[in-house]
Motif scaffolding. Structure first.
Motif, mmCIF file in Angstrom:
data_model
loop_
_atom_site.group_PDB
_atom_site.id
_atom_site.type_symbol
_atom_site.label_atom_id
_atom_site.label_comp_id
_atom_site.label_asym_id
_atom_site.label_seq_id
_atom_site.Cartn_x
_atom_site.Cartn_y
_atom_site.Cartn_z
ATOM 1 N N CYS A 220 10.836 24.711 20.530
ATOM 2 C CA CYS A 220 9.335 24.574 20.432
ATOM 3 C C CYS A 220 8.784 25.383 21.362
ATOM 4 N N VAL B 115 11.095 21.625 24.903
ATOM 5 C CA VAL B 115 12.087 21.750 24.218
ATOM 6 C C VAL B 115 12.235 23.416 23.827
ATOM 7 N N CYS C 162 7.333 16.716 18.708
ATOM 8 C CA CYS C 162 6.392 17.553 18.108
ATOM 9 C C CYS C 162 6.108 17.399 16.791
HETATM 10 ZN ZN LIG Z 1 8.718 19.581 20.902
#
Ligand SMILES: [Zn+2]
Ligand SMILES: [Zn+2]
Length: 419
Positions: free
Chosen positions: A213, A210, A194
């Motif tokens: 995230c 994740v 990311c």
């Molecule tokens: Zn991520």
């Protein structure tokens, strides 16, 4: 040599194929009823079609494509999805010259180098439907209605339609900037992927699985708050047309499609029939795709259904396995000759008849008939044959009757095929 398929590539065996054929047949019937025509596109395309069409900064192009150089030095790729190829075909054959509106569907295998896991394959199958050449929101609604109708047609229940608008090339850049600013402030929370997405394609952070995230995403700005008046009007009309058709929907402002080419309407269908929420399929509008691959400004909208996933969600009670209609058991040389003749005749009339090829005892022939789950067995004994008769045994209630060979195929047709 190990006799095993490549990891992520699987066989569909005869006891599974009934479901596949049912799903494909239903798709053809429903889509053609909505005025769609089938198109068949190659499995291989120039790599450039996908890098330009799908977008460089996507998982597919970055790490999932099966790309190789052929003997002439061309970079080719096994298609990871069908939309770009269908758009390529529409342009190449100038289908718009005949009629600007093309309603197309296709089905077949796609290829992505993903981590194989249960129900996910590197060669997987999709059913795609696309409309090229219409920007009118009426078509967005039509495509969604067709999708829901198809899903109900294969027996999916408890469906929920989720909608979002992703904006257009006028309004999305503003949202991207806003998103960049927002995530830059949370950059410590983002995974390595990311961090990179933040620079290349911040919208893709929404797809990340994740945990940290996902937390960062929770209060990110919503694209729907940034769309321009034109996009808002389009979205309102889609909702109105869906309501006119009696379809209910929920808004899902967190739905962001992973591919770059999507614009405006995005939709997903989830099913609650197996308890938890299961995403079944999704699609959307992609008014930028054609410009990316060919320079013409042609709008498009469509969806792709993952067939493996759909089949795993089908109601379990449906019986799809195709069993023979009839087993023909024979005794003695004359019996075998008659059995052979008869089975050939029946096959020509569409009756799935099986016989024993190995001269086994009647007992073991009947055992095989049981195993094959046939509804009837025909027993050809030498004595009965001499009188021009055979024995027809109903395998379910174990009753049997002697019937004349004359007119046998007529009788069997009416018993087995109902005509
Ligand atoms: Zn991520
Ligand atoms: Zn817009």
């Amino acid at each position: 040599m190990e006799t095993k398929a490549i990891r992520g590539f699987n066989d569909v065996l005869p006891d599974e194929i009934g479901k596949w054929q049912f799903v494909e047949k239903t798709a053809r019937e429903v889509f053609e009823g909505f005025g769609f025509s089938e198109i068949r596109i190659p499995i291989l395309e120039k790599t450039e079609l996908f890098t330009r069409g799908i977008g460089e900064a996507t998982d597919i192009v970055e790490k999932e494509m099966y790309t190789f150089t052929d003997r002439s030095g061309n970079s080719l790729t096994l298609r990871p999805e069908a939309t770009a190829s269908m758009a390529r075909a529409y342009l190449e054959h100038q289908m718009y010259a005949f009629d600007p509106v093309a309603k197309l569907y296709c089905m077949g295998p796609m290829f992505r180098y993903e981590r194989p896991q249960k129900g996910r394959y590197r060669q997987f199958n999709q059913i795609d439907a696309e409309v090229f050449g219409v920007g009118n929101p009426m078509v967005d609604a039509e495509v969604i209605i067709m999708l829901i109708h198809f899903l109900e047609g294969v027996g999916m229940g408890n469906l929920e339609l989720q909608l979002n608008s992703l904006g257009c090339r006028e309004c999305r850049p503003r949202y991207r900037e806003e998103l960049k600013k927002f995530f830059a402030g949370k950059s410590a929370q983002l995974c390595e992927d990311c961090q990179r997405r933040l620079q290349t394609n911040p919208l893709r952070i929404f797809d990340c699985k994740v945990e940290t995230c996902k937390e960062a995403i929770a209060d990110a700005p919503r694209v729907i708050d940034f769309i321009c008046p034109e996009c808002q009007k389009h979205f309102d009309q889609v909702k109105e047309y869906l309501a006119m058709a009696g379809l209910t929907y929920v808004l899902n402002p967190r739905m962001v499609r992973g591919l770059d080419y999507y614009t405006r309407t995005a939709f997903e269908v989830v099913s609650y029939s197996l308890g938890a929420q299961n995403a079944v399929t999704g699609g959307g509008r992609y008014d930028n795709l054609f410009q990316e691959i060919g320079g013409l400004d042609i709008p498009g909208i469509g969806f792709a259904i993952g067939v493996e996933r759909l089949i795993s969600l089908l109601p379990k009670e449906k019986e799809f396995i195709q069993v023979p209609h009839l087993f023909v058991a024979a005794l003695g040389e004359e019996g075998y000759r008659e059995a052979y003749k008869l089975v050939n005749q029946l096959h020509l009339q569409g009756i799935r008849a099986e016989l024993d090829y190995e001269g086994k005892s009647l007992k073991s022939q009947m055992r095989r008939a049981d195993k094959l789950k046939v509804r009837y067995t025909l027993i050809l004994g030498e004595n009965e044959l001499r009188q021009g008769r055979v024995v027809l045994r109903n395998m379910e209630d174990k009753s049997q009757e002697e019937v004349p060979i004359d007119g046998l195929s007529l009788l069997l047709r009416s018993k087995l095929l109902g005509h």
